[in-house]
Design a protein around this motif. Structure first.
Motif, short mmCIF file in Angstrom:
data_model
loop_
_atom_site.label_atom_id
_atom_site.label_comp_id
_atom_site.label_asym_id
_atom_site.label_seq_id
_atom_site.Cartn_x
_atom_site.Cartn_y
_atom_site.Cartn_z
N LEU A 288 16.80 -13.88 -5.99
CA LEU A 288 17.27 -15.07 -6.92
C LEU A 288 17.52 -16.05 -6.36
O LEU A 288 17.27 -17.23 -6.67
CB LEU A 288 18.02 -14.40 -7.81
CG LEU A 288 17.46 -13.41 -8.88
CD1 LEU A 288 18.62 -12.86 -9.73
CD2 LEU A 288 16.16 -13.87 -9.56
N LEU A 289 18.49 -16.01 -5.21
CA LEU A 289 19.04 -17.26 -4.53
C LEU A 289 18.55 -17.55 -3.38
O LEU A 289 17.75 -16.69 -2.41
CB LEU A 289 20.77 -16.63 -4.32
CG LEU A 289 21.47 -16.28 -5.64
CD1 LEU A 289 22.95 -15.86 -5.03
CD2 LEU A 289 21.46 -17.30 -6.52
N ASP A 290 18.94 -18.41 -2.78
CA ASP A 290 18.58 -19.08 -1.53
C ASP A 290 19.34 -18.69 -0.54
O ASP A 290 20.23 -19.07 0.12
CB ASP A 290 18.68 -20.99 -1.61
CG ASP A 290 18.12 -21.41 -0.27
OD1 ASP A 290 17.51 -20.84 0.48
OD2 ASP A 290 18.37 -22.51 -0.18
N VAL A 291 18.92 -17.47 0.01
CA VAL A 291 19.58 -16.61 1.03
C VAL A 291 18.86 -16.30 2.12
O VAL A 291 17.48 -16.14 1.90
CB VAL A 291 20.40 -15.48 0.26
CG1 VAL A 291 21.48 -16.10 -0.67
CG2 VAL A 291 19.40 -14.72 0.00
N ALA A 292 19.32 -15.44 3.06
CA ALA A 292 18.59 -14.82 4.02
C ALA A 292 19.03 -13.30 3.73
O ALA A 292 19.97 -12.99 3.62
CB ALA A 292 18.82 -15.10 5.67
N ALA A 293 17.94 -12.25 4.11
CA ALA A 293 18.67 -10.88 4.06
C ALA A 293 17.63 -9.96 4.96
O ALA A 293 16.72 -10.22 5.25
CB ALA A 293 17.98 -10.49 2.40
N VAL A 294 18.39 -8.94 5.34
CA VAL A 294 18.07 -7.89 6.56
C VAL A 294 18.43 -6.62 5.87
O VAL A 294 19.43 -6.48 5.72
CB VAL A 294 18.49 -8.44 7.70
CG1 VAL A 294 18.12 -7.17 8.76
CG2 VAL A 294 18.19 -9.82 8.24
N THR A 295 17.14 -5.86 5.84
CA THR A 295 17.35 -4.50 5.55
C THR A 295 17.16 -3.53 6.60
O THR A 295 16.13 -3.55 7.21
CB THR A 295 16.55 -4.10 4.22
OG1 THR A 295 16.74 -5.02 3.02
CG2 THR A 295 16.58 -2.81 3.47
N VAL A 296 18.01 -2.48 6.60
CA VAL A 296 17.98 -1.54 7.71
C VAL A 296 18.21 -0.09 7.24
O VAL A 296 18.95 0.03 6.27
CB VAL A 296 18.68 -1.95 9.00
CG1 VAL A 296 18.20 -3.09 9.77
CG2 VAL A 296 20.20 -2.10 8.50
N PRO A 297 17.66 1.04 7.79
CA PRO A 297 18.26 2.18 7.44
C PRO A 297 19.54 2.54 8.02
O PRO A 297 20.26 1.63 8.59
CB PRO A 297 17.28 3.14 8.60
CG PRO A 297 15.98 2.13 8.90
CD PRO A 297 16.68 0.95 8.88
N VAL A 298 20.04 3.33 7.45
CA VAL A 298 21.68 3.44 7.51
C VAL A 298 22.00 3.90 8.96
O VAL A 298 23.19 3.68 9.41
CB VAL A 298 22.39 4.71 6.51
CG1 VAL A 298 22.18 4.22 5.17
CG2 VAL A 298 21.51 5.85 6.70
N LEU A 299 21.29 4.63 9.53
CA LEU A 299 21.13 5.14 11.14
C LEU A 299 20.01 4.90 11.93
O LEU A 299 18.96 5.21 11.34
CB LEU A 299 22.03 6.33 11.24
CG LEU A 299 23.43 6.56 10.83
CD1 LEU A 299 23.75 7.96 10.69
CD2 LEU A 299 24.39 5.65 11.75
N PRO A 300 19.88 4.85 13.18
CA PRO A 300 18.74 4.71 13.76
C PRO A 300 17.94 6.11 13.54
O PRO A 300 18.82 7.12 13.87
CB PRO A 300 19.04 4.67 15.20
CG PRO A 300 20.52 3.91 15.20
CD PRO A 300 21.24 4.61 13.83
N GLY A 301 16.81 6.24 13.41
CA GLY A 301 16.10 7.39 13.24
C GLY A 301 16.28 8.15 11.92
O GLY A 301 15.66 9.24 11.54
N ASP A 302 17.16 7.62 11.10
CA ASP A 302 17.38 8.46 9.75
C ASP A 302 16.30 7.90 8.66
O ASP A 302 15.99 6.77 8.30
CB ASP A 302 18.76 7.87 9.16
CG ASP A 302 19.10 8.50 7.98
OD1 ASP A 302 18.52 9.21 7.36
OD2 ASP A 302 20.62 8.80 8.09
N ARG A 303 15.68 9.00 8.23
CA ARG A 303 14.55 8.69 7.19
C ARG A 303 15.02 8.66 5.84
O ARG A 303 14.23 8.75 4.82
CB ARG A 303 13.54 9.99 7.52
CG ARG A 303 12.79 9.64 8.74
CD ARG A 303 11.85 10.67 9.02
NE ARG A 303 10.98 10.48 10.26
CZ ARG A 303 9.96 11.16 10.65
NH1 ARG A 303 9.43 12.55 9.92
NH2 ARG A 303 9.16 11.08 11.85
#
Length: 468
Positions: A288-303
């Motif tokens: 909704l807002l004028d932002v930047a966003a980055v999504t990642v898994p909680v830990l490397p290799g965590d499915r």
């Protein structure tokens, strides 16, 4: 908290070819047996024609940063020669064209039907593009799906500030942040430009707000608490707030749980609107807002599907990437925003009294540096004590910091007499702008020291002096 530039990658004996990567992609398609991911899958012969053209360009000496990269594209984006809702376009969308110009090869187009997740066929996956990345069919995918499909399939998603890309609201999915950032480098260039005073870093102790009582399932809540603990251990200052949507006042970023749970595919098919609303509620702010966003898994290799999303102010994409890299353990290099580097040797170093003059300007730590054996330090009559750097015959240890153009000018104004900005030679064969001093202001020589920190440690036990 700023991540360091990576060490140079070792050069393999034989560089992988685009043709070889395409062949392995189609083999993976057969193994995965997920035809529902694709609205259009190109014929292997056609994709190989493109891949062989990339291989020929590389052989001819072209620098193609995405050579050997296979890409999926959401069906709302045009790909030349591929059917769309508007017919068969003759040209690709600009973001797609920039990827292919850099050596990427498009495998096909994906949809957004209610498909199952990559790692659990009984659960909802949300977006064919994210599933294709998770299964290793493609290296990158462009989509408008955002954070939720990335979390449901345990991949990374980078959604840059609106207007930095020529196509609005495009997210890049990848296994890890580095491939996504590499793609952003070649795609960036839209109808908005970087502010002259853009912040490139949040310092060693970034301030992060997160929801105090998120409505999460037990597994999601446990994963989220783990990320909070990980960031705290890395030096971030995390503060629970009741309504994080109120804004960024007093904070560098918002940390949000991406999804509350992982619904069954049967539930998503029975109530697509209800399930979709519940999954998107946590990260609606990023859309909704004028932002930047980055999504990642909680830990490397965590499915597990319980990723986290870092949301920052518009144009502070670099800060979101650096924070997310704490979860993925990846070395993140600067996003292609404008900036200037400066090397410091004394009280501006991390942990020293004047470092805040850099961090308050949004400077990004670029790592330690060493000069060639051509310089020396002298003690200056300043408060706090600082060294001056002159020509000499010693190697000096310093740090590289990157500032936006306006921040660089403001930093230069804070230096005052007797400091000057001048070039120094570094031991990697490059030169850099550095904080040096007017030779007329030279005090006692510190010739036995290669670093200001070494001298500070000496004075902490022996008392302030010029040991020359």
């Amino acid at each position: 908290m700023n991540t360091l530039p990576p060490d140079p990658d070792p050069v393999p004996a034989t560089q992988p070819t685009a043709s070889g990567r395409v062949i392995s992609a189609f083999e993976r398609i057969t193994e995965a047996a997920r035809p529902e991911l694709w609205t259009t899958l190109r014929a292997v012969e056609d994709v190989l024609v493109d891949a062989k053209a990339v291989d020929e360009r590389v052989k001819a000496g072209e620098n193609l940063p995405l050579a050997g990269t296979v890409v999926a594209v959401r069906d709302v984006l045009d790909v030349a020669g591929q059917p769309s809702g508007r017919g068969v376009p003759e040209t690709s969308a600009t973001v797609v064209a920039r990827l292919t110009s850099a050596g990427a090869v498009v495998l096909g187009k994906t949809g957004a039907a209610a498909i199952s997740a990559a790692w659990d066929r009984t659960k909802v996956g949300g977006d064919g593009a994210a599933v294709a990345v998770a299964l290793g069919v493609v290296d990158l995918a462009l989509s408008t799906g955002g954070a939720v499909p990335a979390a449901l399939n345990a991949v990374a998603a980078v959604r840059p500030t609106r207007g930095l890309l020529p196509t609005t609201d495009v997210s890049v999915y990848s296994n890890g942040l580095v491939p996504a950032q590499r793609a952003l480098r070649v795609m960036t260039g839209g109808d908005r430009t970087w502010p002259a005073d853009v912040r490139l870093g949040a310092g060693e102790h970034p301030r992060i707000a997160y929801p105090a009582d998120p409505e999460l399932g037990e597994a999601a809540a446990l994963a989220f608490r783990g990320v909070v603990a990980r960031l705290t251990a890395a030096g971030a200052i995390l503060t629970p707030v009741s309504v994080p949507e109120d804004g960024f006042d007093g904070f560098d970023a918002l940390l949000l749980p991406t999804v509350p749970d992982h619904p069954d595919i049967a539930d998503a098919l029975a109530d697509p609107a209800g399930v979709g609303h519940r999954l998107a509620a946590g990260t609606a702010l990023a859309n909704l807002l004028d932002v930047a966003a980055v999504t990642v898994p909680v830990l490397p290799g965590d499915r597990r599907p319980f990723g986290v999303t870092f949301v920052t102010r518009a144009f502070e994409d670099q800060i979101a990437l650096d924070l997310a890299a704490v979860c993925t353990d990846e070395p993140i290099t600067p996003y292609p925003e404008p900036g200037e580097d400066v090397v410091v040797f004394g009280a501006h170093l991390r942990g020293q009294p004047l470092n805040a003059r850099l961090t308050e300007l949004g400077a990004r730590f670029g790592g330690p540096v060493r000069t060639t054996e051509r310089y020396r330090m002298v003690l200056l009559d300043t408060e706090p004590p600082q060294p001056g750097v002159l020509d000499g015959g010693t190697v000096l240890d310093g740090e590289r910091w990157r500032l936006s153009p306006a921040a660089f000018e403001r930093f230069a104004e804070t230096l005052g007499t007797p400091f000057v900005l001048d070039r120094v030679e570094l031991d990697d064969g490059t030169t850099a702008t550095a904080v040096r001093c007017d030779p007329a202001a030279a005090g006692p020589g510190l010739d036995r020291y290669e670093s200001w920190r070494g001298y500070v440690r000496f004075t902490s036990t022996a008392g302030l002096r010029g040991p020359g």
